[in-house]
Scaffold this motif. Structure first.
Motif, PDB file in Angstrom:
ATOM      1  N   MET A   1      18.533 -36.359 -20.505  1.00 51.58           N
ATOM      2  CA  MET A   1      18.040 -36.240 -21.633  1.00 51.58           C
ATOM      3  C   MET A   1      16.665 -35.329 -21.731  1.00 51.58           C
ATOM      4  N   PRO A   2      15.878 -35.640 -20.628  1.00 53.53           N
ATOM      5  CA  PRO A   2      14.634 -34.527 -20.790  1.00 53.53           C
ATOM      6  C   PRO A   2      14.872 -33.055 -20.400  1.00 53.53           C
ATOM      7  N   LEU A   3      16.003 -32.714 -19.529  1.00 56.25           N
ATOM      8  CA  LEU A   3      16.304 -31.554 -19.428  1.00 56.25           C
ATOM      9  C   LEU A   3      17.110 -30.993 -20.695  1.00 56.25           C
ATOM     10  N   ASN A   4      17.712 -31.671 -21.359  1.00 57.50           N
ATOM     11  CA  ASN A   4      18.344 -30.983 -22.657  1.00 57.50           C
ATOM     12  C   ASN A   4      17.168 -30.796 -23.764  1.00 57.50           C
ATOM     13  N   ARG A   5      16.176 -31.933 -23.688  1.00 55.32           N
ATOM     14  CA  ARG A   5      14.944 -31.454 -24.556  1.00 55.32           C
ATOM     15  C   ARG A   5      14.295 -30.395 -24.299  1.00 55.32           C
ATOM     16  N   LEU A   6      14.056 -30.290 -23.144  1.00 55.25           N
ATOM     17  CA  LEU A   6      13.308 -29.364 -22.404  1.00 55.25           C
ATOM     18  C   LEU A   6      13.977 -27.750 -22.679  1.00 55.25           C
ATOM     19  N   LEU A   7      15.041 -27.873 -22.484  1.00 55.07           N
ATOM     20  CA  LEU A   7      16.072 -26.442 -22.597  1.00 55.07           C
ATOM     21  C   LEU A   7      16.038 -26.000 -24.311  1.00 55.07           C
ATOM     22  N   GLY A  75       8.250 -16.304 -12.581  1.00 57.26           N
ATOM     23  CA  GLY A  75       7.942 -17.362 -11.377  1.00 57.26           C
ATOM     24  C   GLY A  75       7.103 -18.671 -12.249  1.00 57.26           C
ATOM     25  N   ILE A  76       6.137 -18.510 -13.374  1.00 55.36           N
ATOM     26  CA  ILE A  76       5.505 -19.487 -13.980  1.00 55.36           C
ATOM     27  C   ILE A  76       6.521 -20.341 -14.663  1.00 55.36           C
ATOM     28  N   SER A  77       7.644 -19.744 -15.458  1.00 52.57           N
ATOM     29  CA  SER A  77       8.634 -20.314 -16.121  1.00 52.57           C
ATOM     30  C   SER A  77       9.420 -21.239 -15.217  1.00 52.57           C
ATOM     31  N   GLY A  78       9.699 -20.802 -13.870  1.00 51.89           N
ATOM     32  CA  GLY A  78      10.616 -21.617 -13.149  1.00 51.89           C
ATOM     33  C   GLY A  78       9.854 -22.729 -12.654  1.00 51.89           C
ATOM     34  N   TRP A  79       8.509 -22.651 -12.178  1.00 54.41           N
ATOM     35  CA  TRP A  79       7.773 -23.556 -11.822  1.00 54.41           C
ATOM     36  C   TRP A  79       7.513 -24.665 -12.869  1.00 54.41           C
ATOM     37  N   LEU A  80       7.281 -24.214 -14.078  1.00 56.71           N
ATOM     38  CA  LEU A  80       7.015 -25.087 -15.306  1.00 56.71           C
ATOM     39  C   LEU A  80       8.177 -25.861 -15.651  1.00 56.71           C
ATOM     40  N   PHE A  81       9.399 -25.308 -15.505  1.00 61.54           N
ATOM     41  CA  PHE A  81      10.739 -25.890 -15.604  1.00 61.54           C
ATOM     42  C   PHE A  81      10.796 -27.016 -14.573  1.00 61.54           C
ATOM     43  N   TRP A  82      10.754 -26.818 -13.315  1.00 63.23           N
ATOM     44  CA  TRP A  82      10.833 -27.553 -12.235  1.00 63.23           C
ATOM     45  C   TRP A  82       9.998 -28.859 -12.264  1.00 63.23           C
ATOM     46  N   GLN A  87       9.010 -34.921 -15.460  1.00 67.02           N
ATOM     47  CA  GLN A  87       8.282 -36.060 -16.260  1.00 67.02           C
ATOM     48  C   GLN A  87       9.042 -36.520 -17.094  1.00 67.02           C
ATOM     49  N   SER A  88       8.341 -37.709 -17.607  1.00 68.07           N
ATOM     50  CA  SER A  88       9.117 -38.631 -18.734  1.00 68.07           C
ATOM     51  C   SER A  88       8.740 -38.446 -19.947  1.00 68.07           C
ATOM     52  N   ALA A  89       7.594 -37.847 -20.234  1.00 69.47           N
ATOM     53  CA  ALA A  89       6.899 -37.661 -21.486  1.00 69.47           C
ATOM     54  C   ALA A  89       7.389 -36.586 -22.284  1.00 69.47           C
ATOM     55  N   ARG A  90       7.822 -36.880 -23.526  1.00 67.18           N
ATOM     56  CA  ARG A  90       8.558 -36.379 -24.675  1.00 67.18           C
ATOM     57  C   ARG A  90       7.757 -34.854 -24.661  1.00 67.18           C
ATOM     58  N   LEU A  91       6.428 -35.224 -25.064  1.00 69.42           N
ATOM     59  CA  LEU A  91       5.445 -34.042 -25.306  1.00 69.42           C
ATOM     60  C   LEU A  91       5.504 -33.040 -24.339  1.00 69.42           C
ATOM     61  N   GLY A  95       6.162 -29.268 -24.870  1.00 66.21           N
ATOM     62  CA  GLY A  95       5.134 -28.118 -24.534  1.00 66.21           C
ATOM     63  C   GLY A  95       5.817 -27.256 -23.355  1.00 66.21           C
ATOM     64  N   ALA A  96       6.231 -27.607 -22.411  1.00 67.83           N
ATOM     65  CA  ALA A  96       7.021 -26.951 -21.371  1.00 67.83           C
ATOM     66  C   ALA A  96       8.078 -25.742 -22.145  1.00 67.83           C
ATOM     67  N   GLY A  97       8.728 -26.467 -22.899  1.00 70.56           N
ATOM     68  CA  GLY A  97       9.995 -25.525 -23.591  1.00 70.56           C
ATOM     69  C   GLY A  97       9.266 -24.555 -24.565  1.00 70.56           C
ATOM     70  N   LEU A  98       8.423 -24.819 -24.952  1.00 77.58           N
ATOM     71  CA  LEU A  98       7.613 -23.897 -25.900  1.00 77.58           C
ATOM     72  C   LEU A  98       7.175 -22.744 -25.011  1.00 77.58           C
ATOM     73  N   VAL A  99       6.438 -22.899 -24.066  1.00 77.75           N
ATOM     74  CA  VAL A  99       5.905 -21.888 -23.160  1.00 77.75           C
ATOM     75  C   VAL A  99       6.927 -21.128 -22.643  1.00 77.75           C
ATOM     76  N   ILE A 100       8.131 -21.857 -22.014  1.00 75.81           N
ATOM     77  CA  ILE A 100       8.973 -21.105 -21.380  1.00 75.81           C
ATOM     78  C   ILE A 100       9.622 -20.145 -22.218  1.00 75.81           C
TER      79      ILE A 100
END
Length: 158
Positions: A1-7, A75-82, A87-91, A95-100
């Motif tokens: 689920m976190p991966l889906n939310r991030l993507l 590089g930053i997007s890849g590290w941020l995704f990884w 992490q377990s926090a929805r926010l 946030g990471a998805g928006l930056v990426i």
């Protein structure tokens, strides 16, 4: 689920950035018109080509800067995704998805135009803002702010 939310949030940010550039830069032909007065001074469209980083810094050698900035963004997007998918926090995922998504929107511009297409100009209260930005920049800023807030909140929980 976190991966889906991030993507999901990365796709939303990327898609809205691309849509805004398609409509404003291409369909409204801002790249040729240069300026479109919309709700002066609060919101106007003014074409700006950013070959460097914020406010055009490091734009002297545009071709070298273009490739360095593409590599840095990936590089930053890849590290941020990884990092964020662990992490377990929805926010944090949002946030990471928006930056990426925002970063990849600007990378797309560098491939398509050779520079980042900036077109939003906002002024208020008697202060004239000479700078332009784009929807991707909004997502990058909002996502970074959300990441700071969320990680501080998670640190206080721990």
């Amino acid at each position: 689920m976190p991966l889906n939310r991030l993507l999901l949030w990365a796709v939303i940010a990327f898609g809205l950035d691309r849509l805004s550039k398609l409509v404003i830069v291409e369909w409204m032909n801002l790249k040729e018109r240069g300026v479109i007065i919309f709700l002066d001074p609060y919101l106007n469209f003014a074409m700006g080509w950013n070959r460097g980083i914020n406010f055009g810094l490091f734009a002297d050698d545009a071709e070298t800067a273009k490739w360095i900035l593409i590599i840095v963004a990936f590089g930053i997007s890849g590290w941020l995704f990884w990092w964020a998918r662990r992490q377990s926090a929805r926010l944090i995922h949002i946030g990471a998805g928006l930056v990426i998504g925002g970063a990849l929107g600007n990378v797309w511009d560098r491939f398509q135009y050779g520079a980042v297409a900036d077109y939003l100009n906002m002024s208020c209260c008697g202060i004239r803002n000479p700078y332009t930005f784009n929807v991707a920049d909004i997502f990058i800023f909002a996502g970074a702010a959300l990441l700071i807030f969320a990680t501080n909140r998670e640190d206080k929980k721990a």
